[in-house]
Design an enzyme around this catalytic site. Sequence first.
Site, PDB file in Angstrom:
ATOM      1  N   ARG A  32      12.688   5.113  12.790  1.00 21.64           N
ATOM      2  CA  ARG A  32      11.432   5.868  12.700  1.00 21.64           C
ATOM      3  C   ARG A  32      10.527   5.538  13.896  1.00 21.64           C
ATOM      4  O   ARG A  32      11.003   5.086  14.919  1.00 21.64           O
ATOM      5  CB  ARG A  32      10.762   5.563  11.353  1.00 21.64           C
ATOM      6  CG  ARG A  32      11.651   5.952  10.168  1.00 21.64           C
ATOM      7  CD  ARG A  32      10.988   5.668   8.842  1.00 21.64           C
ATOM      8  NE  ARG A  32       9.772   6.462   8.666  1.00 21.64           N
ATOM      9  CZ  ARG A  32       8.848   6.231   7.723  1.00 21.64           C
ATOM     10  NH1 ARG A  32       9.015   5.216   6.892  1.00 21.64           N
ATOM     11  NH2 ARG A  32       7.786   6.997   7.629  1.00 21.64           N
ATOM     12  N   ASN A  81       8.076  -5.457  -0.479  1.00 23.80           N
ATOM     13  CA  ASN A  81       7.902  -4.298   0.389  1.00 23.80           C
ATOM     14  C   ASN A  81       6.411  -4.227   0.685  1.00 23.80           C
ATOM     15  O   ASN A  81       5.625  -3.751  -0.136  1.00 23.80           O
ATOM     16  CB  ASN A  81       8.390  -3.010  -0.286  1.00 23.80           C
ATOM     17  CG  ASN A  81       8.329  -1.826   0.679  1.00 23.80           C
ATOM     18  OD1 ASN A  81       7.709  -1.915   1.747  1.00 23.80           O
ATOM     19  ND2 ASN A  81       8.966  -0.722   0.318  1.00 23.80           N
ATOM     20  N   GLU A  86      12.375  -9.303   2.631  1.00 27.56           N
ATOM     21  CA  GLU A  86      11.588  -8.134   3.033  1.00 27.56           C
ATOM     22  C   GLU A  86      12.429  -6.888   2.783  1.00 27.56           C
ATOM     23  O   GLU A  86      13.596  -6.843   3.203  1.00 27.56           O
ATOM     24  CB  GLU A  86      11.248  -8.239   4.526  1.00 27.56           C
ATOM     25  CG  GLU A  86      10.566  -6.994   5.076  1.00 27.56           C
ATOM     26  CD  GLU A  86      10.322  -7.063   6.591  1.00 27.56           C
ATOM     27  OE1 GLU A  86      10.162  -8.177   7.136  1.00 27.56           O
ATOM     28  OE2 GLU A  86      10.306  -5.986   7.210  1.00 27.56           O
ATOM     29  N   ALA A  95       2.914  -0.670   5.079  1.00 34.63           N
ATOM     30  CA  ALA A  95       2.401  -0.712   6.451  1.00 34.63           C
ATOM     31  C   ALA A  95       1.892  -2.104   6.852  1.00 34.63           C
ATOM     32  O   ALA A  95       1.846  -2.427   8.046  1.00 34.63           O
ATOM     33  CB  ALA A  95       1.291   0.318   6.625  1.00 34.63           C
ATOM     34  N   TYR A 134      10.939   9.042   1.226  1.00 35.79           N
ATOM     35  CA  TYR A 134      10.985   7.974   0.216  1.00 35.79           C
ATOM     36  C   TYR A 134      11.646   8.390  -1.105  1.00 35.79           C
ATOM     37  O   TYR A 134      11.746   7.575  -2.019  1.00 35.79           O
ATOM     38  CB  TYR A 134       9.560   7.461  -0.058  1.00 35.79           C
ATOM     39  CG  TYR A 134       8.903   6.902   1.187  1.00 35.79           C
ATOM     40  CD1 TYR A 134       9.392   5.742   1.785  1.00 35.79           C
ATOM     41  CD2 TYR A 134       7.820   7.540   1.785  1.00 35.79           C
ATOM     42  CE1 TYR A 134       8.806   5.229   2.941  1.00 35.79           C
ATOM     43  CE2 TYR A 134       7.226   7.032   2.933  1.00 35.79           C
ATOM     44  CZ  TYR A 134       7.719   5.881   3.506  1.00 35.79           C
ATOM     45  OH  TYR A 134       7.143   5.376   4.641  1.00 35.79           O
ATOM     46  N   ARG A 158       4.920  10.820  -2.735  1.00 37.13           N
ATOM     47  CA  ARG A 158       4.595  10.620  -1.324  1.00 37.13           C
ATOM     48  C   ARG A 158       5.820  10.940  -0.450  1.00 37.13           C
ATOM     49  O   ARG A 158       6.882  10.330  -0.634  1.00 37.13           O
ATOM     50  CB  ARG A 158       4.218   9.151  -1.164  1.00 37.13           C
ATOM     51  CG  ARG A 158       4.101   8.666   0.236  1.00 37.13           C
ATOM     52  CD  ARG A 158       4.118   7.139   0.270  1.00 37.13           C
ATOM     53  NE  ARG A 158       3.855   6.701   1.617  1.00 37.13           N
ATOM     54  CZ  ARG A 158       4.130   5.497   2.073  1.00 37.13           C
ATOM     55  NH1 ARG A 158       4.682   4.595   1.275  1.00 37.13           N
ATOM     56  NH2 ARG A 158       3.870   5.186   3.325  1.00 37.13           N
ATOM     57  N   PRO A 212       0.786  -1.227   0.000  1.00 39.53           N
ATOM     58  CA  PRO A 212       0.000   0.000   0.000  1.00 39.53           C
ATOM     59  C   PRO A 212       0.823   1.285   0.000  1.00 39.53           C
ATOM     60  O   PRO A 212       1.861   1.362   0.657  1.00 39.53           O
ATOM     61  CB  PRO A 212      -0.831  -0.097   1.293  1.00 39.53           C
ATOM     62  CG  PRO A 212      -0.129  -1.093   2.135  1.00 39.53           C
ATOM     63  CD  PRO A 212       0.511  -2.065   1.178  1.00 39.53           C
ATOM     64  N   ASN A 213       0.352   2.221  -0.771  1.00 39.59           N
ATOM     65  CA  ASN A 213       0.891   3.585  -0.874  1.00 39.59           C
ATOM     66  C   ASN A 213       2.195   3.672  -1.664  1.00 39.59           C
ATOM     67  O   ASN A 213       2.686   4.771  -1.927  1.00 39.59           O
ATOM     68  CB  ASN A 213       1.067   4.225   0.520  1.00 39.59           C
ATOM     69  CG  ASN A 213      -0.239   4.280   1.287  1.00 39.59           C
ATOM     70  OD1 ASN A 213      -1.222   4.821   0.774  1.00 39.59           O
ATOM     71  ND2 ASN A 213      -0.293   3.708   2.483  1.00 39.59           N
ATOM     72  N   HIS A 224      12.576  -2.429   2.755  1.00 38.97           N
ATOM     73  CA  HIS A 224      12.004  -1.116   3.034  1.00 38.97           C
ATOM     74  C   HIS A 224      12.935  -0.052   2.491  1.00 38.97           C
ATOM     75  O   HIS A 224      14.171  -0.191   2.583  1.00 38.97           O
ATOM     76  CB  HIS A 224      11.810  -0.903   4.538  1.00 38.97           C
ATOM     77  CG  HIS A 224      10.901  -1.925   5.130  1.00 38.97           C
ATOM     78  ND1 HIS A 224       9.537  -1.894   4.929  1.00 38.97           N
ATOM     79  CD2 HIS A 224      11.170  -3.038   5.844  1.00 38.97           C
ATOM     80  CE1 HIS A 224       9.007  -2.953   5.525  1.00 38.97           C
ATOM     81  NE2 HIS A 224       9.976  -3.669   6.085  1.00 38.97           N
TER      82      HIS A 224
HETATM   83  C1  DQA Z   1       8.064   1.293   4.099  1.00 38.66           C
HETATM   84  C2  DQA Z   1       8.080   1.513   5.615  1.00 38.66           C
HETATM   85  C3  DQA Z   1       6.714   1.243   6.213  1.00 38.66           C
HETATM   86  O1  DQA Z   1       6.746   1.455   7.607  1.00 38.66           O
HETATM   87  C4  DQA Z   1       5.687   2.197   5.606  1.00 38.66           C
HETATM   88  O2  DQA Z   1       4.410   1.909   6.102  1.00 38.66           O
HETATM   89  C5  DQA Z   1       5.704   2.187   4.125  1.00 38.66           C
HETATM   90  C6  DQA Z   1       7.001   2.140   3.431  1.00 38.66           C
HETATM   91  C7  DQA Z   1       9.424   1.627   3.452  1.00 38.66           C
HETATM   92  O3  DQA Z   1       9.628   1.186   2.321  1.00 38.66           O
HETATM   93  O4  DQA Z   1      10.231   2.342   4.033  1.00 38.66           O
HETATM   94  O5  DQA Z   1       4.680   2.288   3.468  1.00 38.66           O
HETATM   95  O6  DQA Z   1       7.790  -0.076   3.851  1.00 38.66           O
END
Ligand code: DQA
Length: 142
Positions: free
Chosen positions: A105, A72, A96, A75, A23, A18, A10-11, A98
């Site tokens: 954070r 990735n 995994e 959240a 990011y 964003r 998501p996102n 990020h």
């Molecule tokens: C993320 C870190 C997560 O905590 C966050 O919710 C994201 C992006 C990252 O790539 O840094 O959406 O996965």
Amino acid sequence: MVKIQIINGPNLNLLGLREPEVYGGRSFDDYLEELRAAYPDVQIDYFQSNHEGDLIDCIHRVGFECDGIVLNAGAYTHTSIALHDALRAVPAPAIEVHISNVHAREEFRHRSLIAAACRGVICGFGLDSYRLAVSALVECKV
Ligand code: DQA
């Protein structure tokens, strides 16, 4: 040909727009072009969804036939037992990733519910986290 599946949650469709201070300012499509060019002998497929069930369906679909998954989960990393179970249900090794260093954070980002179902975790290297994960899958034969 080695086949790697990148899955973004998501996102992450909004990368480049964003929170660029967290990011970065680059879209994922733009980055993906560069990543594919760096690994011409690897088939790198890409899927993004904002919906947990779609991410699970993608893991089920690719997890029996690809050589590795770069995930990735956004959240959902911090909330989804269902994604953990999906990763455990398939033979493909997952990394995994990020973009940000989640450990530097908010505290709610420190816990991952999917890490234990993954072969390894890479975070904090910006978009380069994806390249490092592909490299781990391809070069280290994890
Ligand atoms: C993320 C870190 C997560 O905590 C966050 O919710 C994201 C992006 C990252 O790539 O840094 O959406 O996965």
